[in-house]
Design a protein around this motif. Structure first.
Motif, PDB file in Angstrom:
ATOM      1  N   LEU A   1       0.571  -1.209   0.138  1.00  0.00           N
ATOM      2  CA  LEU A   1       0.150   0.057   0.154  1.00  0.00           C
ATOM      3  C   LEU A   1       1.369   1.133   0.327  1.00  0.00           C
ATOM      4  O   LEU A   1       0.857   1.651  -0.908  1.00  0.00           O
ATOM      5  N   ASP A   2       1.861   1.418   1.559  1.00  0.00           N
ATOM      6  CA  ASP A   2       2.497   2.392   1.062  1.00  0.00           C
ATOM      7  C   ASP A   2       3.160   2.382  -0.207  1.00  0.00           C
ATOM      8  O   ASP A   2       3.868   3.925  -0.740  1.00  0.00           O
TER       9      ASP A   2
ATOM     10  N   ASN B   1       2.949   2.091  -3.450  1.00  0.00           N
ATOM     11  CA  ASN B   1       2.054   2.052  -4.665  1.00  0.00           C
ATOM     12  C   ASN B   1       1.355   3.465  -4.391  1.00  0.00           C
ATOM     13  O   ASN B   1       0.649   4.031  -4.737  1.00  0.00           O
ATOM     14  N   LYS B   2       1.535   4.054  -2.933  1.00  0.00           N
ATOM     15  CA  LYS B   2       0.956   5.544  -2.811  1.00  0.00           C
ATOM     16  C   LYS B   2       2.683   6.371  -2.999  1.00  0.00           C
ATOM     17  O   LYS B   2       2.246   7.288  -2.378  1.00  0.00           O
TER      18      LYS B   2
END
Length: 345
Positions: A232-233, A235-236
């Motif tokens: 998640l991190d 890809n953000k």
């Protein structure tokens, strides 16, 4: 799902409560011994060869596919076939995701009893694996077939080498501060003392650092420490950073990002070790991020006072590196540049 510990707990539940295809169920229980591998308090290194057996069984079954032959990772169909059991409780996709998670979980043994665990899922995954693998079966097969991992084998080796350095530097602090000489106290003053810091405060800092680095060394020397991707991190936008931890996560996990890998791949292993100490200080000593090296770490009453420096993770990490004699004059000068008058609370 946001943390490795959550995925690990889900894998433990699936292995315990569900059943795979008949041939795989016996294999996982008797050869790979996954129930003995996945302990509630973290993986058991004595059973780590089960992970290699899982990878081999998947790859042997997938040898005819070009993906498996050239880059490994197994074919998606094989993960699904291995997970089909209509008599089992639970969901097919959760069993397939569990096998895929174990496939990308590694133990990299280092010296002595120290073990380094690495979870390196496919780069294509933008979510944690149990959110990534969803029906219909055609979609599951496509996602399970993704093979190229976030961390290469060489990068997993770098992680182990950096951890060993971090451990050695932490133990060096404990040894040198056990009978702190003037040279050691001079370095303590360099990183922690502002204009008003007293000799008594330096003595107090010496004791706090000695105790704290023993705690850091204990975690660094654990056989359950895990390096993991955080999709998640990643890809953000977080991939540009170095690493992070969740202070209250049940398992000891450090999430490594792109800047860490770039530093290690360019030969700056000392920065990787420094980063690990920074993150372990959050976990073991509850340090904070008042200031980063890019802000300037020179202690001062108007910028980073003694009380804040003694809580600051980057200050702890640079101090240990310096005390070990592994910080160049140019790097020391850069991070001890004239401080700006702020900190991050």
């Amino acid at each position: 799902m946001k943390k490795f510990s959550e995925a690990y707990e889900k894998a433990l539940h699936v292995i315990t409560a569900q059943k795979f295809a008949d041939d795989w169920q016996g294999f996982l229980q008797n050869q790979a011994r996954v129930k003995e591998l996945l302990k509630p308090d973290g993986p058991d290194s004595t059973q780590a060869d089960g992970l290699d057996k899982i990878r081999k069984k998947i790859n042997d079954a997938s040898h005819h596919t070009l993906v498996a032959f050239f880059v490994g990772g197994g074919s998606g169909e094989k993960f699904v076939e291995a997970s089909k059991n209509t008599a089992s409780a639970g969901k097919l996709e959760d069993r397939a995701a569990t096998l895929k998670m174990l496939y990308h979980f590694y133990l990299a043994k280092q010296r002595g009893a120290q073990d380094v665990w690495v979870y390196s899922p496919p780069k294509a995954f933008a979510q944690w694996i149990y959110d990534e693998i969803k029906p219909p079966e055609k979609t599951m097969v496509a996602r399970l077939g993704k093979a190229k991992e976030v961390y290469s084998a060489g990068e997993r080796k770098i992680m182990g080498e950096a951890l060993l350095l971090a451990l050695n530097w932490s133990l060096n602090v404990v040894a040198k501060l056990g009978d702190a000489k003037d040279d050691s106290k001079k370095i303590i003053r360099k990183w922690f003392a502002d204009e008003n810091t007293t000799d008594q405060q330096i003595n107090e800092a010496t004791e706090k650092l000695k105790t704290g680095f023993q705690k850091i060394a204990n975690v660094a020397n654990s056989n359950k420490l895990i390096f993991s991707d955080e999709p998640l991190d990643r890809n953000k936008g977080g991939w540009k950073d170095w690493a992070f931890v969740y202070k209250t996560e049940p398992l000891e996990v450090i999430y490594l990002q792109g800047a860490f890998l770039k530093s290690g791949n360019s030969g700056k292993l000392w920065m990787c070790a420094l980063t690990i100490i920074h993150e372990l200080s959050h976990r073991a000593v509850n340090t904070r991020d008042h200031r980063y090296d890019s802000d300037g770490l020179k202690p001062s009453t108007g910028g980073l006072p003694y009380s804040k420096a003694l809580e600051n993770a980057d200050t702890w990490a640079y101090f240990a590196t310096d005390l070990a004699g592994k910080l160049s004059n140019s790097d020391s000068g850069r991070v001890l540049a004239r401080p700006v008058s702020h900190f991050y609370g």
